[in-house]
Design a protein around this motif. Structure first.
Motif, PDB file in Angstrom:
ATOM      1  N   ALA A 153       0.328   4.092  -0.755  1.00 14.68           N
ATOM      2  CA  ALA A 153      -0.209   3.454  -1.968  1.00 14.68           C
ATOM      3  C   ALA A 153      -1.301   4.379  -2.495  1.00 14.68           C
ATOM      4  N   ARG A 155      -4.037   5.183  -5.602  1.00 17.20           N
ATOM      5  CA  ARG A 155      -4.779   4.493  -6.671  1.00 17.20           C
ATOM      6  C   ARG A 155      -4.508   5.154  -8.022  1.00 17.20           C
ATOM      7  N   TRP A 160      -2.215   0.322  -8.133  1.00 20.96           N
ATOM      8  CA  TRP A 160      -1.801   1.187  -7.030  1.00 20.96           C
ATOM      9  C   TRP A 160      -0.321   1.497  -7.235  1.00 20.96           C
ATOM     10  N   THR A 184      -3.181   4.047   2.579  1.00 23.46           N
ATOM     11  CA  THR A 184      -4.007   4.438   1.433  1.00 23.46           C
ATOM     12  C   THR A 184      -4.899   5.634   1.758  1.00 23.46           C
ATOM     13  N   THR A 195      -3.842  -0.456   3.969  1.00 25.55           N
ATOM     14  CA  THR A 195      -4.278  -1.538   3.084  1.00 25.55           C
ATOM     15  C   THR A 195      -3.099  -2.491   2.881  1.00 25.55           C
ATOM     16  N   PHE A 197      -1.059  -5.275   0.534  1.00 25.82           N
ATOM     17  CA  PHE A 197      -0.805  -5.678  -0.865  1.00 25.82           C
ATOM     18  C   PHE A 197       0.212  -6.812  -0.875  1.00 25.82           C
ATOM     19  N   ASP A 232      -4.651  -3.922  -8.668  1.00 25.49           N
ATOM     20  CA  ASP A 232      -5.635  -4.021  -7.588  1.00 25.49           C
ATOM     21  C   ASP A 232      -5.950  -5.488  -7.261  1.00 25.49           C
ATOM     22  N   ARG A 235      -4.290  -6.731  -4.193  1.00 32.17           N
ATOM     23  CA  ARG A 235      -4.651  -6.156  -2.877  1.00 32.17           C
ATOM     24  C   ARG A 235      -5.252  -7.290  -2.045  1.00 32.17           C
ATOM     25  N   VAL A 239      -9.912  -2.096   0.837  1.00 29.55           N
ATOM     26  CA  VAL A 239      -9.193  -0.816   0.828  1.00 29.55           C
ATOM     27  C   VAL A 239      -9.452  -0.155   2.187  1.00 29.55           C
ATOM     28  N   GLY A 242      -6.773  -2.518   6.113  1.00 27.08           N
ATOM     29  CA  GLY A 242      -5.500  -3.186   6.396  1.00 27.08           C
ATOM     30  C   GLY A 242      -5.297  -3.547   7.850  1.00 27.08           C
TER      31      GLY A 242
END
Ligand code: FAD
Length: 421
Positions: A153, A155, A160, A184, A195, A197, A232, A235, A239, A242
């Motif tokens: 992922a 940014r 993302w 990430t 992270t 999502f 975002d 998420r 960040v 995860g």
């Protein structure tokens, strides 16, 4: 102002009346196994639609999300109320496909780590049966070693961009949303660069392929994510945080069958019915008076009783801090061992016809198919070897397994498959 909690007995009477008036009684033997090959696509979709319909009826009758907070559409009741519901629903249809992984671990993770906006947006919809969720954890190159995820992922402003592939997602083809673990940060050790999502499964950039299993079932899926844009605001957690989310995610997965967030009809073992299902099969196979069949049924009943007592015991031990959270792996191990064993008992009950069934062989066919798939109970939700590792290292305090990549930046960890960065 405090609202008085409905008594368990009043709740039970209300649940019983609803179940009798609205839900069909089902043969416990039909609850055996998952990942079967005895339904067409249309039939499977009809089951999914019926699950959504029942979930909506439960919601409208104040019976959905029994232990979920009231502010998200739940009933704000206790595990004792859920237990009463589990007892009353036994032998009836219930929204099986919306329990795991939608209510737990996915919604459990949302409850724990989601923002207020995320919870308001999704939990009521889930409890109404409008959203079915799946977990996008395993990858072709990492299943047990979840932290080695290669799905990336990156940014891009407020969004993302996700790329990669997830696999073994049961029922992704008929599901709505996925909880996804992605990398990430490639410059820190593997556990520190992940992270979580959430994303809709039916959108451009998400290709869902069905995988045909040994028994012909096509319920497992592999997803290919190509430049999938995730805002975002979707998420979950921090960040690169995860693994904190992931650790609890796996906890909820291991505790699934003792979680007060899901319905587990009384008398059902993980992945199949309990002794009741075997009794129904024995009757159908003309073996109700066979002493050898009685032994198999007795063993199933023993597993059922151990399960009924083991899971609350684990939960109590964790609540009183006599066991740490990793003790959830004990329940996971038992579910795998007993889930696989119950399919073997079912197969032994069927006898030779379970290995070579024909069109008119009734209960023998699912016995044979479930036997082919019995190892699934030892793999899904983390393998039994991994559960044993967790129990020995994290519960019993034995020395940790050697790890060559724990402290290396993930970018520098040698791997065979090409990566997408
Ligand atoms: C019924 C079912 C449902 C599933 N549903 C989902 C789902 O919805 N979403 C999802 O993301 N995944 C799902 N999975 C995938 C599942 O989580 C993985 O298959 C599992 O974690 C194992 O990963 P793997 O297949 O990559 O095997 P590997 O990790 O490659 O393991 C291969 C073998 O090596 C052993 N092994 C690996 N590492 C160790 C170690 N350190 N110590 C000892 N032994 C080790 C394993 O136990 C296993 O026997 C499902 C699987 C099944 C069977």
């Amino acid at each position: 102002m405090s609202v008085e909690l409905e008594s368990v007995e009043d709740f039970r009477a209300r649940a019983r009346a609803f179940i009798r008036d609205n839900l069909k009684a089902i043969d416990p033997a039909s609850q055996f196994g998952s990942l079967r090959n005895d339904r067409t696509e249309e039939e499977e979709m009809a089951f999914v639609a019926r699950d959504r319909e029942i979930q909506r009826m439960l919601f409208d009758n104040r019976l959905a999300g029994i232990c979920f907070p009231i502010e998200y559409g739940g009933q704000g009741l206790t595990p004792a109320h859920q237990q009463a519901f589990n007892e009353e629903i036994a032998g009836h249809e219930f929204p099986q496909r919306i329990q795991a992984p939608t209510l737990a671990p996915c919604t459990a993770v949302l409850l724990e780590f989601g923002t207020e906006e995320q919870k308001q947006r999704h939990i009521p919809a889930i409890l109404k049966g409008e959203e079915i969720w799946m977990q996008l954890l395993s990858e072709p190159s990492s299943g047990s070693d979840v932290a080695a995820a290669l799905t990336s992922a990156v940014r891009d402003g407020d969004d993302w961009i996700l790329n990669g592939s997830k696999i073994w997602t049961t029922g992704a083809w008929w599901s709505d949303w996925g909880l996804c673990l992605a990398r990430t940060n490639w410059d820190v050790p593997k556990h520190r660069g992940l992270t979580v999502f959430m994303l809709p499964l039916h959108q451009d950039g998400v290709a869902v392929h069905r995988i045909e299993m040994l028994n012909g079932s096509k319920e497992f899926c592999q997803e290919f994510l190509t430049d999938v844009r995730v805002p975002d605001s979707d998420r979950i957690g921090d960040v690169d945080g995860g693994w904190t989310v992931g650790t609890r995610w796996m906890f909820h997965e291991r505790m699934l069958f003792s979680s007060p967030l899901v319905t587990v009809p009384k008398g059902e073992l993980h992945g199949g019915a309990g002794a009741g299902g075997l009794i129904a099969s024995a009757r159908e196979l003309g073996k109700a008076d066979d002493p050898a069949a009685h032994e198999l049924i007795g063993e199933a009943r023993m597993l059922e009783l151990v399960k009924q007592n083991l899971h609350p015991r684990i939960a109590q031990s964790m609540a009183s801090a006599r066991l740490n959270d990793q003790g959830a792996a004990i329940g996971r191990l038992f579910n795998g061992v007993s889930g696989s064993r119950i399919f073997t008992l079912e197969y032994d009950l069927a006898g030779p016809v379970g290995a070579a069934w024909g069109d008119g062989d009734g209960a023998a066919r699912p016995a044979g198919e479930d036997f082919l798939m019995r190892q699934a109970a030892c793999i899904g939700g983390g393998t039994l070897e991994m559960a044993r590792n967790v129990i020995s290292e994290r519960v019993l305090g034995m020395p940790r397994e050697k790890s060559v990549d724990r402290d290396l930046p993930f970018r520098d960890v040698p791997r065979g498959a090409p990566t997408q960065r």
